[in-house]
Design a protein around this motif. Structure first.
Motif, PDB file in Angstrom:
ATOM      1  N   TYR A 182       0.831  -1.203   0.000  1.00  0.00           N
ATOM      2  CA  TYR A 182       0.000   0.000   0.000  1.00  0.00           C
ATOM      3  C   TYR A 182       0.870   1.259   0.000  1.00  0.00           C
TER       4      TYR A 182
ATOM      5  N   THR B  75      -8.014  -3.464  -0.290  1.00  0.00           N
ATOM      6  CA  THR B  75      -8.036  -2.173   0.404  1.00  0.00           C
ATOM      7  C   THR B  75      -7.011  -1.195  -0.175  1.00  0.00           C
TER       8      THR B  75
ATOM      9  N   GLN C  88     -13.909   6.171   3.720  1.00  0.00           N
ATOM     10  CA  GLN C  88     -13.096   7.368   3.526  1.00  0.00           C
ATOM     11  C   GLN C  88     -13.106   7.815   2.072  1.00  0.00           C
TER      12      GLN C  88
ATOM     13  N   ASN D 230      -7.656   7.800  -2.737  1.00  0.00           N
ATOM     14  CA  ASN D 230      -8.031   8.974  -1.947  1.00  0.00           C
ATOM     15  C   ASN D 230      -7.068  10.146  -2.126  1.00  0.00           C
TER      16      ASN D 230
ATOM     17  N   GLN E  48     -11.701   2.019   4.661  1.00  0.00           N
ATOM     18  CA  GLN E  48     -11.147   2.624   3.455  1.00  0.00           C
ATOM     19  C   GLN E  48     -12.236   2.969   2.448  1.00  0.00           C
TER      20      GLN E  48
ATOM     21  N   SER F 206      -7.548   2.864  -0.534  1.00  0.00           N
ATOM     22  CA  SER F 206      -6.723   3.803   0.235  1.00  0.00           C
ATOM     23  C   SER F 206      -6.031   4.825  -0.653  1.00  0.00           C
ATOM     24  N   THR F 207      -5.353   4.337  -1.687  1.00  0.00           N
ATOM     25  CA  THR F 207      -4.486   5.233  -2.457  1.00  0.00           C
ATOM     26  C   THR F 207      -5.250   6.126  -3.423  1.00  0.00           C
TER      27      THR F 207
ATOM     28  N   GLU G 194     -11.540  11.621   8.411  1.00  0.00           N
ATOM     29  CA  GLU G 194     -10.744  10.535   8.983  1.00  0.00           C
ATOM     30  C   GLU G 194     -11.406   9.958  10.231  1.00  0.00           C
TER      31      GLU G 194
END
Length: 461
Positions: A55, A122, A184, A129, A181, A126-127, A149
């Motif tokens: 990640y 995930t 978010q 974002n 994730q 995550s990335t 967050e």
């Protein structure tokens, strides 16, 4: 509002958000670890350690390109970063899913194979974002970042805790992380006016990757740290040892949340100082002091009550965490002091110097762990952290060469006191609890008291 005032104000907002997050995390971690036990948590720690490494590889420095840009990025630049991240994520996910059995065999933990497969999903959540987060950070809109967050973190525990109570074991934090994730990403999308689409500009891609990869390569080397616990501790000491080290790292990371906040602020604020070496040097010195205060004091305080907390709250099965807690805490505190040193070297485009520091650090850390863990068990991981502290002298020399001599006097006072309390926390009886009085010694200085009052006024303004 001046840059210093604005950066400190944003930092304090993030610290408050992180503080609330710590309370939430502590409750959730207590429930999850106590219910699923060391073995199941160790399987999660091993699988998540592998996935987290990938990640952190995925951004490839593209976030740094957007943050470090001296002018505000244009829409087409955000689009291009989004497209590149999507391509990189596909490669990472496919690689992890296809290689999950090989990873399980390497760790000698066959149970982690399906966990790695799901956790791989995930990574894109995550990335992807990053473009939205970068836009908010460049605008110094830390209040909205904190809000998103915190809500995402709440979603993690709303899923993970009930699953743990219903006997899902290691799957409960895995599915909780997936939910966090996804939440978010959704919140960032709906709360931002930035709308991203696919783009492909070869010249812009070349420019982004030339900068991003030179930055990311040094980060990739540093992230090899995350593999030491699952690979070396897991292979030589077993799943329970991985769980104890993973929980200790989790606790220390929660207590040292200010380190991450400072890094994020520095990525945005330092480029705005231009080539003013004097202001950069003063920023480093003030940053070191704030880091020691915000990282050292919470860790020192927690170390005093850790035996009670671990026994009564987590359960007697988790008591071995105390063996490695002082070692890992000292390591994270030391890293906090030198956090801005790396930021400045990146600012000066001295990525290669940071890479050399990371290589030396990882060589000492991983090499020491490889030699010590088979002989000492998980305590060998702790001693490896201490051995790796020698590498920070190299980082100091590189930074001094770029910005001039640095004064460590003020941060060193708080650092030595925090380390002393961490050492005394290993003792039993009155010595442990009386050591907390050491934390009050710097307050006898009028200068220290005035500085703390000044920070409080900025927070209220």
């Amino acid at each position: 509002m001046g840059l210093r005032h604005q950066a400190l104000k944003g930092g304090f907002i993030m610290l408050i958000r992180q503080g609330l997050g710590i309370l939430l995390s502590l409750v959730g971690v207590i429930l999850i670890t106590r219910v699923i036990g060391p073995t199941e948590y160790g399987l999660f720690g091993a699988s998540s350690g592998i996935v987290i490494f990938f990640y952190r590889l995925a951004p490839s420095g593209l976030d740094a390109y957007l943050l470090r840009k001296k002018t505000n990025p244009e829409q087409h630049e955000y689009n291009q970063v989004f497209t590149l991240l999507l391509c990189i994520n596909i490669i990472c996910v496919v690689g992890l899913v296809l290689g999950r059995q090989m990873i399980a065999q390497l760790l000698r933990l066959p149970e982690v194979a399906p966990l790695v497969g799901i956790l791989a999903l995930t990574i894109p959540l995550s990335t992807l974002n990053l473009p939205w987060v970068v836009k908010l950070e460049r605008d110094l809109n830390y209040q909205r970042i904190a809000y998103i967050e915190l809500l995402s973190q709440i979603s993690y525990y709303l899923v993970a805790v009930p699953l743990a109570l219903h006997g899902y074991g290691a799957w409960s934090p895995v599915l909780g992380l997936f939910t966090q994730q996804a939440c978010q990403l959704s919140l960032n999308y709906f709360s931002s006016k930035l709308r991203l689409r696919l783009s492909w500009n070869p010249d812009l891609i070349r420019t982004m990757l030339e900068y991003g990869l030179s930055y990311a390569s040094s980060i990739w080397i540093w992230e090899l740290r995350t593999l030491v616990n699952p690979v070396i501790v897991g292979r030589f000491a077993g799943a329970e040892a991985v769980a104890f080290v993973a929980l200790c790292i989790r606790l220390v990371e929660m207590l040292s949340f200010a380190k991450t906040v400072t890094w994020r602020l520095a990525m945005v604020a330092l480029p705005k100082l231009g080539d003013d070496k004097t202001r950069i040097r003063k920023s480093i010195q003030e940053g070191m002091r704030l880091q020691v205060l915000a990282v050292g004091l919470p860790m020192a305080g927690f170390s005093l009550v850790a035996p009670v907390v671990l026994t009564l709250v987590f359960g007697k099965n988790w008591y071995p965490v105390l063996q490695v807690l002082p070692f890992i805490a000292v390591s994270y505190l030391s890293h906090a002091i030198f956090n801005l040193h790396r930021s400045v070297l990146y600012l000066e485009c001295k990525n290669l110097l940071v890479t050399w520091f990371h290589l030396v650090h990882i060589a000492i850390f991983a090499g020491s762990a490889f030699l010590l863990v088979p002989r000492l068990g998980m305590i060998g991981y702790g001693w490896a952290e201490i051995c790796a502290l020698a590498s920070y002298f190299i980082l100091h020399l590189y930074t001094v060469r770029e910005v001039g001599s640095l004064n460590y006097t003020e941060p060193l006072v708080w650092y030595m006191i925090s380390v002393a309390v961490l050492i005394f926390s290993a003792f039993s009886g009155s010595v442990r609890y009386l050591s907390c009085l050491l934390l009050l010694l710097p307050l006898t200085s009028t200068k220290e008291r005035n500085s703390l009052v000044g920070y409080f006024k900025i927070l209220k303004s």
